[in-house]
Design a protein around this motif. Sequence first.
Motif, PDB file in Angstrom:
ATOM      1  N   TYR A   6       0.846  -1.193   0.000  1.00 25.85           N
ATOM      2  CA  TYR A   6       0.000   0.000   0.000  1.00 25.85           C
ATOM      3  C   TYR A   6       0.878   1.238   0.000  1.00 25.85           C
ATOM      4  CZ  TYR A   6      -4.164  -2.677   1.262  1.00 25.85           C
ATOM      5  OH  TYR A   6      -5.212  -3.551   1.261  1.00 25.85           O
ATOM      6  N   ALA A   7       0.474   2.234  -0.736  1.00 23.15           N
ATOM      7  CA  ALA A   7       1.116   3.546  -0.653  1.00 23.15           C
ATOM      8  C   ALA A   7       0.335   4.378   0.353  1.00 23.15           C
ATOM      9  CB  ALA A   7       1.125   4.227  -2.018  1.00 23.15           C
ATOM     10  N   VAL A   8       0.993   5.353   0.942  1.00 17.57           N
ATOM     11  CA  VAL A   8       0.336   6.192   1.939  1.00 17.57           C
ATOM     12  C   VAL A   8      -0.847   6.936   1.321  1.00 17.57           C
ATOM     13  CG1 VAL A   8       0.667   8.121   3.531  1.00 17.57           C
ATOM     14  CG2 VAL A   8       2.459   6.432   3.254  1.00 17.57           C
ATOM     15  N   ALA A   9      -0.730   7.318   0.075  1.00 24.05           N
ATOM     16  CA  ALA A   9      -1.807   8.039  -0.597  1.00 24.05           C
ATOM     17  C   ALA A   9      -3.023   7.152  -0.860  1.00 24.05           C
ATOM     18  CB  ALA A   9      -1.303   8.621  -1.913  1.00 24.05           C
ATOM     19  N   ASP A  10      -2.843   5.834  -0.862  1.00 20.64           N
ATOM     20  CA  ASP A  10      -3.944   4.910  -1.118  1.00 20.64           C
ATOM     21  C   ASP A  10      -4.800   4.630   0.110  1.00 20.64           C
ATOM     22  OD1 ASP A  10      -3.054   4.665  -3.704  1.00 20.64           O
ATOM     23  OD2 ASP A  10      -1.913   2.827  -3.308  1.00 20.64           O
ATOM     24  N   VAL A  11      -4.282   4.898   1.296  1.00 17.91           N
ATOM     25  CA  VAL A  11      -4.969   4.518   2.535  1.00 17.91           C
ATOM     26  C   VAL A  11      -6.341   5.180   2.679  1.00 17.91           C
ATOM     27  CG1 VAL A  11      -4.815   4.534   5.053  1.00 17.91           C
ATOM     28  CG2 VAL A  11      -2.833   3.889   3.685  1.00 17.91           C
ATOM     29  N   PRO A  12      -6.494   6.486   2.462  1.00 17.94           N
ATOM     30  CA  PRO A  12      -7.841   7.061   2.596  1.00 17.94           C
ATOM     31  C   PRO A  12      -8.854   6.454   1.623  1.00 17.94           C
ATOM     32  CG  PRO A  12      -6.216   8.813   2.601  1.00 17.94           C
ATOM     33  CD  PRO A  12      -5.496   7.545   2.245  1.00 17.94           C
ATOM     34  N   ASN A  13      -8.431   6.189   0.400  1.00 20.88           N
ATOM     35  CA  ASN A  13      -9.343   5.578  -0.571  1.00 20.88           C
ATOM     36  C   ASN A  13      -9.744   4.170  -0.146  1.00 20.88           C
ATOM     37  OD1 ASN A  13      -9.311   7.823  -2.220  1.00 20.88           O
ATOM     38  ND2 ASN A  13      -7.574   7.068  -3.423  1.00 20.88           N
ATOM     39  N   VAL A  14      -8.806   3.435   0.409  1.00 22.81           N
ATOM     40  CA  VAL A  14      -9.100   2.075   0.866  1.00 22.81           C
ATOM     41  C   VAL A  14     -10.100   2.119   2.012  1.00 22.81           C
ATOM     42  CG1 VAL A  14      -8.104   0.066   2.011  1.00 22.81           C
ATOM     43  CG2 VAL A  14      -6.930   1.097   0.077  1.00 22.81           C
ATOM     44  N   VAL A  15      -9.868   3.014   2.970  1.00 26.73           N
ATOM     45  CA  VAL A  15     -10.777   3.114   4.124  1.00 26.73           C
ATOM     46  C   VAL A  15     -12.189   3.509   3.685  1.00 26.73           C
ATOM     47  CG1 VAL A  15     -11.227   4.362   6.265  1.00 26.73           C
ATOM     48  CG2 VAL A  15      -8.927   3.581   5.758  1.00 26.73           C
ATOM     49  N   PHE A  16     -12.303   4.494   2.805  1.00 23.02           N
ATOM     50  CA  PHE A  16     -13.618   4.904   2.335  1.00 23.02           C
ATOM     51  C   PHE A  16     -14.297   3.817   1.510  1.00 23.02           C
ATOM     52  CE2 PHE A  16     -12.039   9.394   2.892  1.00 23.02           C
ATOM     53  CZ  PHE A  16     -12.823   9.649   3.988  1.00 23.02           C
ATOM     54  N   THR A  17     -13.517   3.050   0.754  1.00 25.64           N
ATOM     55  CA  THR A  17     -14.086   1.943  -0.007  1.00 25.64           C
ATOM     56  C   THR A  17     -14.664   0.871   0.931  1.00 25.64           C
ATOM     57  OG1 THR A  17     -12.502   2.349  -1.778  1.00 25.64           O
ATOM     58  CG2 THR A  17     -13.585   0.195  -1.740  1.00 25.64           C
ATOM     59  N   VAL A  18     -13.932   0.566   2.000  1.00 24.57           N
ATOM     60  CA  VAL A  18     -14.407  -0.428   2.961  1.00 24.57           C
ATOM     61  C   VAL A  18     -15.659   0.068   3.674  1.00 24.57           C
ATOM     62  CG1 VAL A  18     -13.833  -1.600   5.114  1.00 24.57           C
ATOM     63  CG2 VAL A  18     -12.184  -1.538   3.263  1.00 24.57           C
ATOM     64  N   ILE A  19     -15.658   1.327   4.078  1.00 19.53           N
ATOM     65  CA  ILE A  19     -16.835   1.890   4.737  1.00 19.53           C
ATOM     66  C   ILE A  19     -18.042   1.874   3.801  1.00 19.53           C
ATOM     67  CG2 ILE A  19     -17.821   4.018   5.696  1.00 19.53           C
ATOM     68  CD1 ILE A  19     -15.017   4.610   6.812  1.00 19.53           C
ATOM     69  N   ALA A  20     -17.837   2.232   2.545  1.00 19.08           N
ATOM     70  CA  ALA A  20     -18.928   2.204   1.575  1.00 19.08           C
ATOM     71  C   ALA A  20     -19.421   0.787   1.338  1.00 19.08           C
ATOM     72  CB  ALA A  20     -18.459   2.820   0.254  1.00 19.08           C
ATOM     73  N   ASP A  21     -18.503  -0.189   1.344  1.00 22.60           N
ATOM     74  CA  ASP A  21     -18.907  -1.575   1.157  1.00 22.60           C
ATOM     75  C   ASP A  21     -19.713  -2.077   2.347  1.00 22.60           C
ATOM     76  OD1 ASP A  21     -18.938  -3.984  -0.333  1.00 22.60           O
ATOM     77  OD2 ASP A  21     -17.356  -4.788   0.959  1.00 22.60           O
ATOM     78  N   ILE A  22     -19.355  -1.638   3.548  1.00 23.79           N
ATOM     79  CA  ILE A  22     -20.118  -2.036   4.743  1.00 23.79           C
ATOM     80  C   ILE A  22     -21.498  -1.413   4.736  1.00 23.79           C
ATOM     81  CG2 ILE A  22     -20.196  -1.793   7.253  1.00 23.79           C
ATOM     82  CD1 ILE A  22     -17.143  -2.112   7.222  1.00 23.79           C
ATOM     83  N   ILE A  23     -21.597  -0.167   4.340  1.00 23.32           N
ATOM     84  CA  ILE A  23     -22.887   0.531   4.339  1.00 23.32           C
ATOM     85  C   ILE A  23     -23.834  -0.054   3.292  1.00 23.32           C
ATOM     86  CG2 ILE A  23     -23.994   2.747   3.818  1.00 23.32           C
ATOM     87  CD1 ILE A  23     -21.629   4.082   5.185  1.00 23.32           C
ATOM     88  N   LYS A  24     -23.300  -0.467   2.151  1.00 27.49           N
ATOM     89  CA  LYS A  24     -24.158  -1.019   1.092  1.00 27.49           C
ATOM     90  C   LYS A  24     -24.805  -2.247   1.551  1.00 27.49           C
ATOM     91  CE  LYS A  24     -22.264   0.524  -3.237  1.00 27.49           C
ATOM     92  NZ  LYS A  24     -21.621   0.067  -4.425  1.00 27.49           N
TER      93      LYS A  24
END
Length: 74
Positions: free
Chosen positions: A56-74
């Motif tokens: 993982y790159a440091v710049a990828d971490v926020p996108n990964v976290v938001f993707t996981v949160i969006a996947d949980i909410i769906k």
Amino acid sequence: MFTDYLLTIGLVLGLFSIPAMLSAYADRRTPRTSMAAFILSVAILALAYARHPGGYAVADVPNVVFTVIADIIK
């Protein structure tokens, strides 16, 4: 996708353990549980980094976290 969940769980666990450690130090108690949670979060983060192809790159971490949160909410 599994490594994305591991990364998010490790970050959340680590973020919750830091205030618990500081509270234990302020109350002059030993931070056994919070230190164990922090070590577990570092181990989970290391596992997620090792299992993800290319890491993982440091710049990828926020996108990964938001993707996981969006996947949980769906």
